[in-house]
Design a protein around this motif. Structure first.
Motif, mmCIF file in Angstrom:
data_model
loop_
_atom_site.group_PDB
_atom_site.id
_atom_site.type_symbol
_atom_site.label_atom_id
_atom_site.label_comp_id
_atom_site.label_asym_id
_atom_site.label_seq_id
_atom_site.Cartn_x
_atom_site.Cartn_y
_atom_site.Cartn_z
ATOM 1 N N SER A 65 36.822 6.200 16.113
ATOM 2 C CA SER A 65 35.678 5.641 15.386
ATOM 3 C C SER A 65 34.378 6.349 15.741
ATOM 4 O O SER A 65 33.626 6.783 14.860
ATOM 5 C CB SER A 65 35.542 4.149 15.682
ATOM 6 O OG SER A 65 36.662 3.428 15.239
ATOM 7 N N TRP A 166 32.172 3.857 10.571
ATOM 8 C CA TRP A 166 33.296 3.321 11.333
ATOM 9 C C TRP A 166 32.806 2.351 12.411
ATOM 10 O O TRP A 166 31.708 2.505 12.939
ATOM 11 C CB TRP A 166 34.063 4.461 11.985
ATOM 12 C CG TRP A 166 34.544 5.489 11.013
ATOM 13 C CD1 TRP A 166 33.888 6.615 10.610
ATOM 14 C CD2 TRP A 166 35.780 5.460 10.300
ATOM 15 N NE1 TRP A 166 34.649 7.297 9.696
ATOM 16 C CE2 TRP A 166 35.810 6.619 9.489
ATOM 17 C CE3 TRP A 166 36.864 4.577 10.281
ATOM 18 C CZ2 TRP A 166 36.887 6.906 8.665
ATOM 19 C CZ3 TRP A 166 37.937 4.869 9.456
ATOM 20 C CH2 TRP A 166 37.953 6.019 8.661
ATOM 21 N N ASP A 168 32.280 1.504 15.785
ATOM 22 C CA ASP A 168 32.300 2.289 17.027
ATOM 23 C C ASP A 168 33.149 1.661 18.122
ATOM 24 O O ASP A 168 33.921 2.339 18.805
ATOM 25 C CB ASP A 168 30.872 2.457 17.558
ATOM 26 C CG ASP A 168 30.145 3.631 16.916
ATOM 27 O OD1 ASP A 168 30.762 4.678 16.721
ATOM 28 O OD2 ASP A 168 28.954 3.469 16.602
ATOM 29 N N GLU A 175 40.586 0.704 12.709
ATOM 30 C CA GLU A 175 39.253 1.080 12.205
ATOM 31 C C GLU A 175 39.296 1.367 10.695
ATOM 32 O O GLU A 175 38.335 1.087 9.976
ATOM 33 C CB GLU A 175 38.680 2.282 12.970
ATOM 34 C CG GLU A 175 39.398 3.601 12.755
ATOM 35 C CD GLU A 175 40.610 3.790 13.648
ATOM 36 O OE1 GLU A 175 41.278 4.827 13.515
ATOM 37 O OE2 GLU A 175 40.899 2.896 14.478
#
Length: 291
Positions: A65, A166, A168, A175
């Motif tokens: 991510s 995304w 994180d 994700e």
């Protein structure tokens, strides 16, 4: 008429230099050239890159991510990318018309948010886990779906501007589902296009040492962030039952339940429950957000 401009993002940890070079060569061979190619090295030294490829060396591993968010921001800074294509560093584009097909898809449908590739090994076989539908389904049947494959996909930059990038904190696992649910709730389409093939070695997801913990933790976060309150226990209960039925590893189950507990007690970012109309759309597409 101008065609959609494609930018490519690849994450690497420096452990597959030969595979990465083969992938970048297959990107360079596309008949619709990429406007930009960015390689992000996640907590490892950057390998030697071909001319024209932008390298970003991160001092620490930010996970899938975090690394993809870095690549996305670098492509956004260039200002000449309409569609972002993420590719695994051990994948390979075996046809030269992948980007031209993607550009045509996005040119034809302004509501198209995400296009999922088909992942196949060197024999052409696609693992069941790489078909973004429930049940035993034909990997060659394309159409609208509710999620997409992380190894190879395309994302509308306009969509990313609206729904964000995304998550994180997920690091890796789920994700893609988090991003897919946010895209669907904002009115974007997700298309599975099996004619777009990323050749990739056949691998089990459990090859990652923290797979069980992160799978459970992130599934709880996914539900807490995105689902209406009524569906959260239904979704997590269904996946707990499936995990108990499928997992034969006692250490794996212990790690899974530890991750589940971690997901329950820790924050998951901003909560934005999807609309009930999105739940109904997902049900019509064959995968309601309870499984």
């Amino acid at each position: 008429m101008s065609r959609a401009r494609v930018g490519v993002a690849v994450l690497t940890m420096g452990s597959r230099p030969a595979e990465l070079r083969a992938l970048l060569d297959s990107v360079a061979d596309q008949d619709h050239p990429a406007s930009r190619v960015v390689v992000v090295s996640n907590g490892a030294p950057l390998p030697e890159l071909p001319a024209g490829v932008t390298g970003v060396e991160l001092p620490e591993n930010l996970g899938v991510s975090g690394g993809r968010n870095v690549a996305m921001e670098r492509l956004r800074e260039f200002g000449d990318v309409d569609v972002l294509v993420d590719l695994d560093d051990d994948g390979l584009l075996i046809e030269t018309d992948v980007f031209s097909r993607i550009a045509a898809m996005y040119d034809a449908d302004p509501a198209l948010g995400i296009v999922s590739f088909r992942i196949a090994d060197e024999t052409g076989f696609t693992q069941r886990r790489h078909v973004p539908r429930i049940g035993k389904t034909d990997p060659l049947r394309g159409g609208q779906v509710t999620t997409f494959l992380g190894g190879g996909h395309a994302l509308s930059m306009r969509m990313l501007e609206r729904v964000g990038g995304w998550p994180d904190d997920f690091f890796f696992t789920h994700e893609e589902t988090d991003l897919a649910w946010r895209a669907l709730d904002d009115g974007w389409k997700i298309l599975y296009a099996p004619e777009l093939v990323l050749q990739h070695p056949r691998t089990p997801p459990t090859r990652h040492g923290v797979y069980y913990r992160m799978t459970a933790r992130n599934r709880v976060w996914l539900a807490k962030r995105n689902l209406p309150a009524l569906l959260v226990p239904l979704y997590l209960g269904a996946w707990t039952a499936l995990t108990l039925a499928r997992t034969r590893s006692a250490p794996g189950l212990r790690a899974w339940f530890a991750g589940f507990a971690e997901g329950v007690r820790t924050p998951c970012g901003e909560r934005r429950p999807m609309r009930w109309s999105t739940v109904w759309l997902m049900a019509r597409l064959g995968r309601p957000p309870v499984v």
